[in-house]
Design an enzyme around this catalytic site. Structure first.
Site, PDB file in Angstrom:
ATOM      1  N   GLY A  11     -17.463 -30.430  29.811  1.00  0.00           N
ATOM      2  CA  GLY A  11     -16.978 -29.113  30.217  1.00  0.00           C
ATOM      3  C   GLY A  11     -15.586 -28.815  29.679  1.00  0.00           C
ATOM      4  CD  GLN A  12     -11.404 -24.267  30.595  1.00  0.00           C
ATOM      5  OE1 GLN A  12     -11.786 -24.119  31.761  1.00  0.00           O
ATOM      6  NE2 GLN A  12     -10.453 -23.539  30.063  1.00  0.00           N
ATOM      7  CG  ASP A  34     -21.873 -32.840  30.553  1.00  0.00           C
ATOM      8  OD1 ASP A  34     -20.740 -32.481  30.926  1.00  0.00           O
ATOM      9  OD2 ASP A  34     -22.854 -32.063  30.530  1.00  0.00           O
ATOM     10  CG  ASP A  53     -28.219 -33.257  37.197  1.00  0.00           C
ATOM     11  OD1 ASP A  53     -27.268 -32.990  37.968  1.00  0.00           O
ATOM     12  OD2 ASP A  53     -29.164 -32.488  36.976  1.00  0.00           O
ATOM     13  CE1 TYR A 143     -15.737 -24.065  41.638  1.00  0.00           C
ATOM     14  CE2 TYR A 143     -14.157 -22.277  41.676  1.00  0.00           C
ATOM     15  CZ  TYR A 143     -14.493 -23.562  41.314  1.00  0.00           C
ATOM     16  OH  TYR A 143     -13.587 -24.338  40.628  1.00  0.00           O
ATOM     17  CE  LYS A 147     -14.875 -27.431  43.058  1.00  0.00           C
ATOM     18  NZ  LYS A 147     -14.926 -28.862  42.712  1.00  0.00           N
ATOM     19  CB  ILE A 173      -7.968 -24.448  33.328  1.00  0.00           C
ATOM     20  CG1 ILE A 173      -7.742 -25.078  34.712  1.00  0.00           C
ATOM     21  CG2 ILE A 173      -7.482 -25.377  32.214  1.00  0.00           C
ATOM     22  CD1 ILE A 173      -6.305 -25.405  35.073  1.00  0.00           C
TER      23      ILE A 173
HETATM   24  N1  SER Z   1     -11.459 -21.001  37.069  1.00  0.00           N
HETATM   25  C1  SER Z   1     -12.186 -20.978  38.305  1.00  0.00           C
HETATM   26  C2  SER Z   1     -13.058 -19.797  38.378  1.00  0.00           C
HETATM   27  O1  SER Z   1     -12.663 -18.778  37.866  1.00  0.00           O
HETATM   28  C3  SER Z   1     -11.236 -20.967  39.462  1.00  0.00           C
HETATM   29  O2  SER Z   1     -10.956 -22.294  39.822  1.00  0.00           O
HETATM   30  O3  SER Z   1     -14.105 -19.860  38.961  1.00  0.00           O
END
Ligand code: SER
Length: 320
Positions: A11-12, A34, A53, A143, A147, A173
């Site tokens: 990922g990023q 990954d 996974d 999300y 979290k 990020i």
């Molecule tokens: N970069 C994330 C998002 O936009 C935030 O933690 O979902």
């Protein structure tokens, strides 16, 4: 010697973190994994790589046993925008996946688990400026819900089982190696690519949208600094606020215009505007500064110069 398993390595953030960790600890000490075999090709050519996974607990346990893993860094997550389109998938990966990590770590006496959290844990009831470390957590996205629950779960494993589990709340990020995958803050990356390629960008949030952001070198530094921090000095564990810079889209576009004067931007807000509106402008990260010495290096213009240089290079080489 440490044997570090990185989940979600392609990922990023994972793709750059693995490279940094291999430099720091030696490539034979990093087990990159990954779920996407193609995405992991580059990592497989340069060190250990396994397909994994996170929702497959048996496979996770078997990789931990195979490599005698001592530390786990979990970068696998479904971000906010994709999470709103596929909320059940977000729950599965972000919650069931996390529980697999924590349970395998507990059973195998793994020394440390690092799990990133996000500014998505906050909601519209949270104070928006300089958001305190301890504050109202009423996230509105799947999300954010996973979290916030994830932070609580990680702290539970610290208290209940005496485990070393730590984590930090990433802002948006920004990077130029691997594209972000389905977040609300992705516009702050896409704008640079489109500025280089077309000198024009259509933004999916309004120009006065202000969010906390961070450049990848600072993100890697924060992650590794927390990873290496002395656990006995930490008062918080899984939820460190992390500040670096905070800007509106207009300020971001103005920074790009300093280097590409004919750059143009227009705005077509979509469903991600509503998500962005529930997140803070900036966060108070004094706990991270006090407990493990966090200090960012980049500001907006320094990041812009470096992003335009790196993406300009890729463009010249015909890679984008
Ligand atoms: N970069 C994330 C998002 O936009 C935030 O933690 O979902």
């Amino acid at each position: 010697m440490k044997k570090i398993l990185v989940i979600g390595s392609a990922g990023q953030i994972g793709s750059e973190l693995v490279v940094k960790l291999r430099d720091l600890y030696g490539k034979e000490h990093i087990v990159a994994t990954d779920k996407c075999p193609n995405a992991g090709e580059k990592l497989a050519e340069t060190g250990i790589f396994e397909i994994l996974d996170i929702v497959d607990r048996v496979a996770l346990e078997s990789i931990c046993n195979k490599y005698q893993v001592t530390h786990i860094i979990n970068m696998a997550a479904i971000l906010s925008a994709v999470g709103e389109k596929k909320p059940m998938l977000a729950w599965d990966v972000n919650m069931n996946g996390l529980l697999n990590v924590l349970e395998v770590a507990r059973e195998l006496n793994i020394e440390q688990v690092l799990v990133p959290s996000s500014i998505a844990v906050f909601g519209p009831e949270t104070p928006v400026d300089n958001t305190p470390q301890e504050t109202i957590l009423l996230p509105k996205t799947m999300y954010g819900i996973t979290k916030a629950a994830g932070e609580l779960l990680c702290d539970y494993y610290v208290r209940r089982f005496g485990m070393d589990v730590r984590g930090l709340r990433y802002p948006g990020i920004i990077s130029n190696e691997t594209l972000p995958g389905g977040g609300t803050t992705d516009y702050a990356v896409a704008i640079y690519y489109d500025a280089v390629k077309y000198k024009k960008y259509t933004c999916f949030v309004k120009e006065d949208t202000r969010l906390p952001m961070m450049y990848m070198p600072d993100c890697l530094k924060a992650t590794i600094d927390l990873f290496q921090a002395d656990f006995s000095k930490l008062k918080h564990h899984s939820n460190f606020n992390l500040n670096s810079m905070s800007f509106t889209v207009k300020e971001l576009a103005d920074s790009i215009k300093k280097y590409i004067p004919d750059f143009e931007i227009d705005y077509k807000p979509d469903f991600r505007q509503e998500i962005a509106d529930t997140w803070p402008n900036s966060v108070d990260d004094s706990a991270a500064r006090d407990e493990w010495g966090w200090k960012p290096s980049y500001d907006l213009d320094a990041m812009t110069q470096d992003m335009l240089r790196a993406i300009g290079e890729k463009h010249k080489q015909g890679l984008i």
